[in-house]
Design a protein around this motif. Structure first.
Motif, PDB file in Angstrom:
ATOM      1  N   ASP A  21       0.819  -1.217   0.000  1.00 44.67           N
ATOM      2  CA  ASP A  21       0.000   0.000   0.000  1.00 44.67           C
ATOM      3  C   ASP A  21       0.852   1.267   0.000  1.00 44.67           C
ATOM      4  O   ASP A  21       0.333   2.365  -0.046  1.00 44.67           O
ATOM      5  N   LYS A  22       2.165   1.113   0.056  1.00 40.46           N
ATOM      6  CA  LYS A  22       3.045   2.278  -0.068  1.00 40.46           C
ATOM      7  C   LYS A  22       4.133   1.965  -1.090  1.00 40.46           C
ATOM      8  O   LYS A  22       4.338   0.804  -1.446  1.00 40.46           O
ATOM      9  N   PRO A  23       4.833   2.989  -1.583  1.00 39.91           N
ATOM     10  CA  PRO A  23       5.893   2.727  -2.571  1.00 39.91           C
ATOM     11  C   PRO A  23       6.948   1.777  -2.011  1.00 39.91           C
ATOM     12  O   PRO A  23       7.223   1.775  -0.809  1.00 39.91           O
ATOM     13  N   VAL A  24       7.527   0.967  -2.910  1.00 40.40           N
ATOM     14  CA  VAL A  24       8.554   0.010  -2.517  1.00 40.40           C
ATOM     15  C   VAL A  24       9.777   0.220  -3.402  1.00 40.40           C
ATOM     16  O   VAL A  24       9.669   0.234  -4.622  1.00 40.40           O
ATOM     17  N   LEU A  25      10.927   0.399  -2.759  1.00 36.77           N
ATOM     18  CA  LEU A  25      12.197   0.487  -3.466  1.00 36.77           C
ATOM     19  C   LEU A  25      12.814  -0.910  -3.449  1.00 36.77           C
ATOM     20  O   LEU A  25      13.067  -1.464  -2.380  1.00 36.77           O
ATOM     21  N   VAL A  26      13.008  -1.487  -4.646  1.00 36.81           N
ATOM     22  CA  VAL A  26      13.598  -2.819  -4.742  1.00 36.81           C
ATOM     23  C   VAL A  26      15.032  -2.683  -5.226  1.00 36.81           C
ATOM     24  O   VAL A  26      15.292  -2.105  -6.283  1.00 36.81           O
ATOM     25  N   ASP A  27      15.955  -3.209  -4.435  1.00 36.00           N
ATOM     26  CA  ASP A  27      17.370  -3.246  -4.787  1.00 36.00           C
ATOM     27  C   ASP A  27      17.651  -4.588  -5.437  1.00 36.00           C
ATOM     28  O   ASP A  27      17.639  -5.625  -4.773  1.00 36.00           O
ATOM     29  N   PHE A  28      17.849  -4.582  -6.763  1.00 33.15           N
ATOM     30  CA  PHE A  28      18.255  -5.792  -7.475  1.00 33.15           C
ATOM     31  C   PHE A  28      19.773  -5.882  -7.331  1.00 33.15           C
ATOM     32  O   PHE A  28      20.490  -4.986  -7.791  1.00 33.15           O
ATOM     33  N   TRP A  29      20.273  -6.942  -6.701  1.00 35.24           N
ATOM     34  CA  TRP A  29      21.684  -7.033  -6.353  1.00 35.24           C
ATOM     35  C   TRP A  29      22.171  -8.474  -6.470  1.00 35.24           C
ATOM     36  O   TRP A  29      21.389  -9.391  -6.708  1.00 35.24           O
ATOM     37  N   ALA A  30      23.465  -8.674  -6.284  1.00 32.59           N
ATOM     38  CA  ALA A  30      24.073 -10.002  -6.195  1.00 32.59           C
ATOM     39  C   ALA A  30      25.288  -9.907  -5.274  1.00 32.59           C
ATOM     40  O   ALA A  30      25.901  -8.850  -5.157  1.00 32.59           O
ATOM     41  N   ALA A  31      25.628 -11.024  -4.653  1.00 30.79           N
ATOM     42  CA  ALA A  31      26.723 -11.049  -3.684  1.00 30.79           C
ATOM     43  C   ALA A  31      28.060 -10.662  -4.304  1.00 30.79           C
ATOM     44  O   ALA A  31      28.916 -10.090  -3.639  1.00 30.79           O
ATOM     45  N   TRP A  32      28.267 -10.966  -5.578  1.00 39.86           N
ATOM     46  CA  TRP A  32      29.547 -10.697  -6.246  1.00 39.86           C
ATOM     47  C   TRP A  32      29.661  -9.262  -6.745  1.00 39.86           C
ATOM     48  O   TRP A  32      30.691  -8.868  -7.264  1.00 39.86           O
ATOM     49  N   ASN A  80      14.508  -0.190  -8.442  1.00 40.78           N
ATOM     50  CA  ASN A  80      13.207   0.134  -9.028  1.00 40.78           C
ATOM     51  C   ASN A  80      12.266   0.567  -7.916  1.00 40.78           C
ATOM     52  O   ASN A  80      12.194  -0.083  -6.873  1.00 40.78           O
ATOM     53  N   VAL A  81      11.532   1.649  -8.161  1.00 43.38           N
ATOM     54  CA  VAL A  81      10.469   2.049  -7.248  1.00 43.38           C
ATOM     55  C   VAL A  81       9.162   1.531  -7.844  1.00 43.38           C
ATOM     56  O   VAL A  81       8.842   1.824  -8.999  1.00 43.38           O
ATOM     57  N   TYR A  82       8.446   0.749  -7.058  1.00 47.26           N
ATOM     58  CA  TYR A  82       7.146   0.227  -7.476  1.00 47.26           C
ATOM     59  C   TYR A  82       6.056   0.962  -6.716  1.00 47.26           C
ATOM     60  O   TYR A  82       6.137   1.121  -5.505  1.00 47.26           O
TER      61      TYR A  82
END
Length: 115
Positions: A21-32, A80-82
């Motif tokens: 119900d609120k904006p979500v910032l998704v950090d697409f990342w990888a350990a390397w 990405n902000v959803y």
């Protein structure tokens, strides 16, 4: 859950991110990914400081390739902000915290974002 970064997966992405119900910032990342590790403290701080206005989550692209592919994530870090189940903004590459907060200002409500 202000202050803690939640990890999302291909299985939990819809529930946690798209149905939020609120904006979500998704950090697409990888350990390397060095730049991903570089911005992690900034994202933790943003989650702590602005968690009541925006949810901050992480998605490991190596463990969850389906979601990354669905949203066309080609390089990381990608943030990405959803909002309302849609991508509202994309931020690619490592940036200083102040620059990330500036990019997020439209999603932080009326509060003046402090960098």
């Amino acid at each position: 859950m202000a202050g803690a970064l939640e990890n999302v997966t291909d299985d939990t992405f819809e529930e946690v991110v798209l149905k939020s119900d609120k904006p979500v910032l998704v950090d697409f990342w990888a350990a390397w990914c060095g730049p991903c590790r570089q911005i992690a403290p900034s994202l933790e701080a943003i989650a702590t400081e602005h968690g009541d206005q925006i949810k901050v989550v992480k998605l490991n692209i190596d463990e969850n390739p389906t979601t990354a592919a669905k949203y066309g994530v080609m390089s990381i870090p990608t943030l990405n902000v959803y909002q309302n189940g849609e991508v509202a903004k994309t931020i690619v590459g490592a940036k200083p915290k102040a620059a990330i907060v500036r990019d997020l200002e439209p999603y932080l409500g009326d509060e003046i974002a402090k960098a």
